[in-house]
Design an enzyme around this catalytic site. Sequence first.
Site, short mmCIF file in Angstrom:
data_model
loop_
_atom_site.label_atom_id
_atom_site.label_comp_id
_atom_site.label_asym_id
_atom_site.label_seq_id
_atom_site.Cartn_x
_atom_site.Cartn_y
_atom_site.Cartn_z
N ASP A 21 0.80 -1.12 -0.13
CA ASP A 21 0.04 -0.07 -0.19
C ASP A 21 0.97 1.26 -0.02
OD1 ASP A 21 -2.03 1.90 0.49
OD2 ASP A 21 -2.30 1.49 2.57
N ASN A 23 -0.23 4.59 -0.33
CA ASN A 23 -0.93 5.84 0.21
C ASN A 23 -1.51 5.58 1.39
OD1 ASN A 23 -3.21 4.50 -0.46
ND2 ASN A 23 -4.16 5.85 -2.00
N ASP A 25 -4.18 3.84 2.58
CA ASP A 25 -5.52 3.57 2.60
C ASP A 25 -6.10 2.02 2.94
OD1 ASP A 25 -5.26 2.46 0.29
OD2 ASP A 25 -6.75 3.55 -0.75
N ASP A 29 -1.41 -0.93 -3.74
CA ASP A 29 -1.64 -0.21 -5.19
C ASP A 29 -0.36 -0.18 -5.99
OD1 ASP A 29 0.00 1.71 -3.64
OD2 ASP A 29 -1.77 2.64 -2.58
N ASP A 98 -3.40 -9.49 -17.04
CA ASP A 98 -4.18 -10.50 -16.93
C ASP A 98 -5.30 -10.09 -17.84
OD1 ASP A 98 -5.81 -12.72 -15.89
OD2 ASP A 98 -4.50 -12.43 -14.15
N ASP A 201 -7.14 -15.69 -18.48
CA ASP A 201 -8.06 -16.25 -17.76
C ASP A 201 -9.10 -17.08 -18.17
OD1 ASP A 201 -8.81 -15.84 -14.68
OD2 ASP A 201 -10.58 -15.54 -15.36
N GLU A 254 -4.66 -19.87 -18.98
CA GLU A 254 -5.01 -20.53 -17.83
C GLU A 254 -5.97 -21.56 -18.33
OE1 GLU A 254 -7.29 -20.25 -13.33
OE2 GLU A 254 -8.11 -18.93 -15.36
N HIS A 327 -2.73 -16.66 -7.00
CA HIS A 327 -3.78 -16.10 -6.17
C HIS A 327 -5.08 -16.89 -5.88
CE1 HIS A 327 -5.04 -15.57 -10.26
NE2 HIS A 327 -6.00 -15.34 -9.79
N ASP A 328 -5.06 -18.19 -6.35
CA ASP A 328 -6.17 -19.04 -6.43
C ASP A 328 -5.74 -20.27 -5.26
OD1 ASP A 328 -7.81 -17.37 -8.00
OD2 ASP A 328 -7.12 -18.71 -9.82
#
Length: 557
Positions: A21, A23, A25, A29, A98, A201, A254, A327-328
Amino acid sequence: MKKAWYKELSVYQIWPRSFCDGNGDGIGDLKGVLGKLDYIKSLGVDAIWFSPLYASPQKDFGYDISDYRAINPDYGTMEDFKAVLDGAHERGMKVIMDLVINHTSDQHEWFKKSAAGDPKYKDYYIWRPGKGKDGKRPPNNWMATFPGPGWQFNEERGEYYLHLFAVEQPDLNHDNPAVREEVKDIMRFWLGMGVDGFREDVITYISKREGLPNGFPIPIMRGQEHYSPGPNIHKYLLEYRKVAEEFGAVQIGEAPMMTPKNALKYITEGKDQQLDMMFQFQHMSADCIVVSYLPTGFKLRKLKRVFRRWQNKLYGIAWNTNYMENHDQPRVISRFGSEEMRTESGKAIATIYTFLSGTHFVYQGQEIGMLNYPFKSWDDIIDVASYCGKSMMEKTHLFSKKTIFRNCAYASRDNARTPVQWSAEEGAGFTTGTPWFHINPNYTEINAAAEEKDPNSLLNYYRKIIALRKEYKEAAVYGRYKEYLKGSGKLYVYEKIGEDGSRLFVVANMSGKKASAAKVRRIIPEGARRVAGTYDGSLADFMRPYEAHVFVVAPEK
Ligand code: GLC
Ligand code: CA
């Protein structure tokens, strides 16, 4: 074996929301990515693959796209993206985006107009009237991948639309030539900007059988024989391939449920080739029965069998991808290794897959040995796929509540999606604000800063073997695969043989128990040089838990 730039890559995958991150929040990002480019480069990787950065309502964290040409405001602006793209290129790293074109978000303009019956967009998606007297039954019996029905009724249009993933992810109709032109424009938009390729994907799902017939009555993914793949898949992919070729871009598809035999229909090198390589999933079932929420414990023989098949069947004619996390997938040490022996098992896992032939992938946090999250209750879990898995398991009435939770927690994609642990500071160095998702409480011990300082850390080991993969690329990247002791449930031993006569040996005890090294020692030729390993020192009579080594023999002159 044909040489190509994309074959030699080690690729680092970023799932932007949890990377860094910039910034405060609480959400990862592009500014955060910019600040970490030197770190990424320091791993020795040659490319970054970004999970979707596009505008999205985040129902499936970016895989539900509402605007293909805009950056999600949480992640920054197009200027920020260009800065990252330039920064990566300046450091000699490629950038892979992606490309999610099987479906969009239901918030995409196309879908809104399609639902409203706008003549230009009405056939952009797959709409059918309901069945039965009152039209209240779905058009066929297909199910989504996120377990559940594959159809959703839309009040405005008075019809059902097909969604092979979440309800908020309507499938695009690639049979409509206008949709295919849209896809090509999107590809040109990003490639024209300087992006180097795409990870595509669930690309094997984009064509659906005409008439959408009912599927075999199976309890999961019903109907898949009609779209995985569908009849026009090769035709559509060849069209998209042309666009990639205009730019010399790499295409990584994929491909769920893919076998080597079927993969060759897409990736065999030559004029009908549609993709450069594919992400297959078979090795991800080494600890489960088909789906990850039916775990069995890690079975090395299963893993070896899958690797062996893909290495052998593709050799000389097509190209592999090698990955252990994304990520899966839950964290691999928690699945195939041992959390108690985190560094040792992490090194052994890294060793066995890095020297297989294929393009090499590392997922954010894998290199520092991040582990699964200790979920306590369903309140901790946000992944849409986990909830679909839960309701599926409940429907069978075969599992207790406790088992359902335990299995879904083990399998949850959320495990891969907790913020990267950069340091022992509050917020794990990921954010100075309130993190959007749970940080694993182990961050005080497991973090990049600590790994950086320790010469024997997993992080420094990844650096070392990524460099070795390049240094010995004739054998490591391009070599022929030869396996030994295939029947062993503890040991994984293989050799890679380069066309220049170089040889590379990988030897690993993938169990938490010691193992006799007698047979292994007979395999390693005299004069082979040990270049890396889990522990200091070479092979002795017994291999310790998760003891791994890499040996090389220089090319014959
Ligand atoms: C792919 C993505 C996954 C996503 C799904 C639907 O499998 O990797 O994260 O949920 O496709 O887009
Ligand atoms: Ca932020």
